[in-house]
Design a protein around this motif. Sequence first.
Motif: not given
Length: 143
Positions: A10-24
């Motif tokens: 689970l990618s907790v708190g992520t709104e979408g794939v772009d959000d995951l990329a920005a977080w990383q």
Amino acid sequence: MTTHIHLVKLSVGTEGVDDLAAWQKQPQVQTKDGFPCHVTRMRPKREPEILAGGSIYWVIKGQIQARQKILRLDEVDRGDGIRRCAIVLDPEIHRTASALRRPFQGWRYLDPEDAPADLPKTRDGEEALPPELSAALADIGLL
């Protein structure tokens, strides 16, 4: 015989794939050599199979939406006596076909034959379908 295995997380708190990329891209979620990683308390017991070509499949908003190739598993020492494992990832995120997943804690193994396919690069900008629509399409065999 399966030569590799994947993880699903689970990618907790992520709104979408772009959000995951920005977080990383944030330094605190990267290794010293600049790769994104996810730190977990448990080290996968099937490490050789994971490192033989496995990916981590990210569940965002109840659906698998993306994957990243797992490069290595590093031991993490934060000075508190608790051993942790950093799942070190390729920075390239591949969008996948949506696959519904119920909430769970930690990570799970995912057999290659059960992993959703990557989307063509031409569909990289698309957002995932709403969970209800994705489930309805899956029920009639269109997803």
